[in-house]
Enzyme design. Structure first.
Site, PDB file in Angstrom:
ATOM      1  N   TYR A 183      25.062 -26.413  32.650  1.00  0.00           N
ATOM      2  CA  TYR A 183      24.269 -26.390  31.655  1.00  0.00           C
ATOM      3  C   TYR A 183      24.068 -24.831  31.018  1.00  0.00           C
ATOM      4  O   TYR A 183      24.660 -24.128  31.400  1.00  0.00           O
ATOM      5  CB  TYR A 183      22.687 -26.989  32.042  1.00  0.00           C
ATOM      6  CG  TYR A 183      23.095 -28.213  32.362  1.00  0.00           C
ATOM      7  CD1 TYR A 183      23.155 -29.442  31.392  1.00  0.00           C
ATOM      8  CD2 TYR A 183      22.951 -28.810  33.735  1.00  0.00           C
ATOM      9  CE1 TYR A 183      23.264 -30.920  31.749  1.00  0.00           C
ATOM     10  CE2 TYR A 183      23.135 -30.009  34.097  1.00  0.00           C
ATOM     11  CZ  TYR A 183      23.364 -30.987  33.201  1.00  0.00           C
ATOM     12  OH  TYR A 183      23.465 -32.430  33.364  1.00  0.00           O
ATOM     13  N   ARG A 231      18.756 -22.236  40.662  1.00  0.00           N
ATOM     14  CA  ARG A 231      19.762 -23.009  41.034  1.00  0.00           C
ATOM     15  C   ARG A 231      21.178 -22.411  40.570  1.00  0.00           C
ATOM     16  O   ARG A 231      21.164 -22.337  39.378  1.00  0.00           O
ATOM     17  CB  ARG A 231      19.527 -24.480  40.727  1.00  0.00           C
ATOM     18  CG  ARG A 231      20.646 -25.328  41.434  1.00  0.00           C
ATOM     19  CD  ARG A 231      20.439 -26.900  41.129  1.00  0.00           C
ATOM     20  NE  ARG A 231      20.531 -27.826  42.421  1.00  0.00           N
ATOM     21  CZ  ARG A 231      21.135 -28.979  42.603  1.00  0.00           C
ATOM     22  NH1 ARG A 231      21.758 -29.391  41.457  1.00  0.00           N
ATOM     23  NH2 ARG A 231      21.164 -29.484  43.760  1.00  0.00           N
ATOM     24  N   ALA A 300      20.046 -25.089  50.719  1.00  0.00           N
ATOM     25  CA  ALA A 300      21.271 -25.651  50.520  1.00  0.00           C
ATOM     26  C   ALA A 300      21.526 -27.257  50.171  1.00  0.00           C
ATOM     27  O   ALA A 300      20.642 -27.705  50.421  1.00  0.00           O
ATOM     28  CB  ALA A 300      21.926 -25.201  51.929  1.00  0.00           C
ATOM     29  N   GLY A 302      24.344 -30.333  49.218  1.00  0.00           N
ATOM     30  CA  GLY A 302      25.757 -30.880  49.040  1.00  0.00           C
ATOM     31  C   GLY A 302      26.301 -31.437  50.086  1.00  0.00           C
ATOM     32  O   GLY A 302      26.844 -30.988  51.167  1.00  0.00           O
ATOM     33  N   GLY A 324      20.194 -35.194  47.741  1.00  0.00           N
ATOM     34  CA  GLY A 324      20.463 -35.939  46.538  1.00  0.00           C
ATOM     35  C   GLY A 324      20.566 -37.295  47.115  1.00  0.00           C
ATOM     36  O   GLY A 324      19.515 -38.230  47.135  1.00  0.00           O
ATOM     37  N   ARG A 325      21.906 -37.684  47.013  1.00  0.00           N
ATOM     38  CA  ARG A 325      22.052 -39.278  47.221  1.00  0.00           C
ATOM     39  C   ARG A 325      21.491 -39.820  48.550  1.00  0.00           C
ATOM     40  O   ARG A 325      20.792 -40.855  48.674  1.00  0.00           O
ATOM     41  CB  ARG A 325      23.581 -39.563  47.094  1.00  0.00           C
ATOM     42  CG  ARG A 325      24.218 -39.245  45.765  1.00  0.00           C
ATOM     43  CD  ARG A 325      25.630 -38.961  46.145  1.00  0.00           C
ATOM     44  NE  ARG A 325      26.132 -37.739  46.639  1.00  0.00           N
ATOM     45  CZ  ARG A 325      27.238 -37.455  47.284  1.00  0.00           C
ATOM     46  NH1 ARG A 325      28.267 -38.347  47.080  1.00  0.00           N
ATOM     47  NH2 ARG A 325      27.387 -36.380  47.954  1.00  0.00           N
TER      48      ARG A 325
HETATM   49  C1  LIG Z   1      21.700 -39.346  39.554  1.00  0.00           C
HETATM   50  C2  LIG Z   1      21.666 -37.752  39.880  1.00  0.00           C
HETATM   51  C3  LIG Z   1      21.180 -36.933  38.953  1.00  0.00           C
HETATM   52  C4  LIG Z   1      21.143 -35.502  39.150  1.00  0.00           C
HETATM   53  N1  LIG Z   1      20.617 -34.717  38.140  1.00  0.00           N
HETATM   54  C5  LIG Z   1      20.655 -33.489  38.506  1.00  0.00           C
HETATM   55  C6  LIG Z   1      19.479 -32.539  37.690  1.00  0.00           C
HETATM   56  O1  LIG Z   1      18.883 -33.008  36.820  1.00  0.00           O
HETATM   57  N2  LIG Z   1      19.670 -31.111  38.023  1.00  0.00           N
HETATM   58  C7  LIG Z   1      20.417 -30.782  38.916  1.00  0.00           C
HETATM   59  O2  LIG Z   1      20.165 -29.515  39.231  1.00  0.00           O
HETATM   60  N3  LIG Z   1      21.184 -31.567  39.614  1.00  0.00           N
HETATM   61  C8  LIG Z   1      21.125 -32.667  39.528  1.00  0.00           C
HETATM   62  N4  LIG Z   1      22.253 -33.519  40.221  1.00  0.00           N
HETATM   63  C9  LIG Z   1      22.857 -32.971  41.262  1.00  0.00           C
HETATM   64  C10 LIG Z   1      21.880 -33.067  42.753  1.00  0.00           C
HETATM   65  O3  LIG Z   1      20.897 -32.253  42.582  1.00  0.00           O
HETATM   66  C11 LIG Z   1      22.824 -32.713  43.784  1.00  0.00           C
HETATM   67  O4  LIG Z   1      23.546 -31.313  43.907  1.00  0.00           O
HETATM   68  C12 LIG Z   1      24.099 -33.531  44.121  1.00  0.00           C
HETATM   69  O5  LIG Z   1      23.786 -35.088  44.245  1.00  0.00           O
HETATM   70  C13 LIG Z   1      24.839 -33.442  45.293  1.00  0.00           C
HETATM   71  O6  LIG Z   1      23.955 -33.766  46.301  1.00  0.00           O
HETATM   72  P1  LIG Z   1      23.986 -34.617  47.581  1.00  0.00           P
HETATM   73  O7  LIG Z   1      25.301 -34.583  48.089  1.00  0.00           O
HETATM   74  O8  LIG Z   1      23.009 -34.479  48.645  1.00  0.00           O
HETATM   75  O9  LIG Z   1      23.859 -35.804  46.784  1.00  0.00           O
HETATM   76  C14 LIG Z   1      22.120 -34.909  40.131  1.00  0.00           C
HETATM   77  C15 LIG Z   1      22.616 -35.927  41.124  1.00  0.00           C
HETATM   78  C16 LIG Z   1      22.563 -37.270  40.999  1.00  0.00           C
HETATM   79  C17 LIG Z   1      23.019 -38.005  42.082  1.00  0.00           C
END
Ligand SMILES: Cc1cc2nc3c(=O)[nH]c(=O)nc-3n(C[C@H](O)[C@H](O)[C@H](O)COP(=O)(O)O)c2cc1C
Length: 364
Positions: A183, A231, A300, A302, A324-325
């Site tokens: 972004y 971030r 942290a 990912g 996240g997920r």
């Molecule tokens: C549906 C979705 C929407 C996301 N929207 C954002 C966001 O608005 N801002 C951001 O910094 N990262 C966003 N991400 C990235 C997540 O914050 C995170 O970095 C990513 O899911 C990897 O983490 P995880 O392996 O725990 O899922 C988004 C991820 C997902 C799956």
């Protein structure tokens, strides 16, 4: 289960019940005018009730110029939008969580902006990749207009005003400046998208200056007491595998600049947080952040949804772990961990065909 993940912690004066945070996730479920609503309150509250100490919101657009990225993305660009966040924040806090607003300017990656019919970014370079259909986009990204000094000043002002509205009107416990994932601020950071020859372009040490400037302005606006984070990532939503060409020296430049910018925490995200940041061996981005920003708290993120991985991230230098997920499929991940219950696997169908909040995600 006894684990350091469940130990209480403090983030710049903010007392937190544990080290677990919900990662920011865009869910495009606000009203067309960018107002947060009951759907979002129910969705966010679930995470706090499930034991997450910290809930970082989805990226929220900051101004009525070029910041908005998605249709039905929530905003913090005026008092009305800020007031709409109040019940959401209260719901999180009422369930024992703390709420951080992620402030986002989409720049050239904007797929929809109700205030403008064109996009703006550091330079007139068409973004790689194609727009995300899960956020109601399609086809190539348009070529952005190169931002003028006035546009840049307006973007900085947008971050500061949104930060103030977040803290004073919406009642958030802190703000996170979105400097990651491709972004606006990351567009300035990247040589590919930033070919400027003014004070905002040039070597990486110059290209990180817009992020530093935004932090300074936000800090000045909020004063010393508010928790402020940034971030940072290498990968971008439109260029997932991107690596900083400056490699470890680049990490030293970016994290070193941010370490002295006035933030309290760095939120570092990679696809798999434990992997070497560059090549097949060497430190992870998390370890590099720890090394070059020794005084900051580190979040942290990912692929850390496996509790063993999450705990290892703390050992690698993180103070907090954001999911996240893992949080989407287990809004009660911390409770499950505490009680030794099994964790559900993530089902990508949840975000299909559009990534908005589904009815099942609003159940008590
Ligand atoms: C549906 C979705 C929407 C996301 N929207 C954002 C966001 O608005 N801002 C951001 O910094 N990262 C966003 N991400 C990235 C997540 O914050 C995170 O970095 C990513 O899911 C990897 O983490 P995880 O392996 O725990 O899922 C988004 C991820 C997902 C799956």
């Amino acid at each position: 289960m006894s684990t350091p993940l469940l130990a209480p912690a403090t983030l710049h004066g903010l007392r937190l019940p544990n080290r677990l945070a919900v990662a920011p996730m865009t869910r495009v479920s606000a009203s067309p005018e960018g107002h947060a609503n009951g759907t979002m309150a129910r969705y966010y509250e679930r995470f706090a009730r499930g034991g997450f100490g910290l809930v970082i919101t989805e990226g929220i657009y900051t101004d009525t110029a070029y910041a908005q990225g998605y249709a039905r993305q929530p905003g913090l660009s005026d008092g009305e939008q800020a007031r709409a966040w109040r019940p959401v924040v209260k719901a999180i806090q009422g369930a024992g969580g703390r709420a951080i607003a992620q402030l986002m300017h989409a720049g050239a990656l904007s797929q929809f902006n109700r205030f403008r019919d064109h996009t703006a970014g550091p330079s007139a370079v068409r973004p790689l990749g194609t727009q995300m259909t899960a956020y109601r986009g399609e086809g190539d990204y348009p070529v952005p207009r190169a931002m003028t000094d006035t546009d840049i000043a307006e973007a900085i002002r947008g971050f500061t005003r949104a930060a103030l509205l977040a803290m004073e009107v919406a009642g958030f416990d802190g703000v996170e400046i979105h400097g990651a994932n491709g972004y606006l601020l990351d567009q300035f950071l990247s040589g590919h998208t930033n070919t400027r020859t003014d004070r905002w372009g040039g070597a990486l040490a110059q290209r990180v200056q817009l992020t530093v400037e935004v932090v300074r302005a936000v800090r000045q606006m909020l004063g010393a007491s508010a928790p402020v984070g940034v971030r940072i990532s290498q990968g971008k939503v439109n260029d997932f595998g991107h690596k900083w060409p400056e490699a470890e020296a680049g990490a030293a430049t970016v994290f070193g600049a941010l370490a002295h910018s006035g933030i309290d925490y760095l939120h570092v995200t990679e696809f798999e947080a434990w992997r070497p940041a560059f090549g097949d061996a060497g430190p992870s981005l998390l370890q590099l952040a720890r090394r070059h920003a020794p005084g900051l708290a580190i979040v942290a993120n990912g692929s850390l949804h496996d509790p063993g991985r999450a705990q290892a991230a703390l050992a690698d230098g993180a103070d907090f772990v954001a999911l996240g997920r893992g949080a989407l499929s287990n809004p009660d991940w911390p409770k499950r961990l505490k009680e030794g219950r099994a964790l559900a696997a993530f089902d990508p169908a949840l975000l299909s065909p559009v990534g908005d909040i589904k009815p099942a995600e609003q159940q008590p």
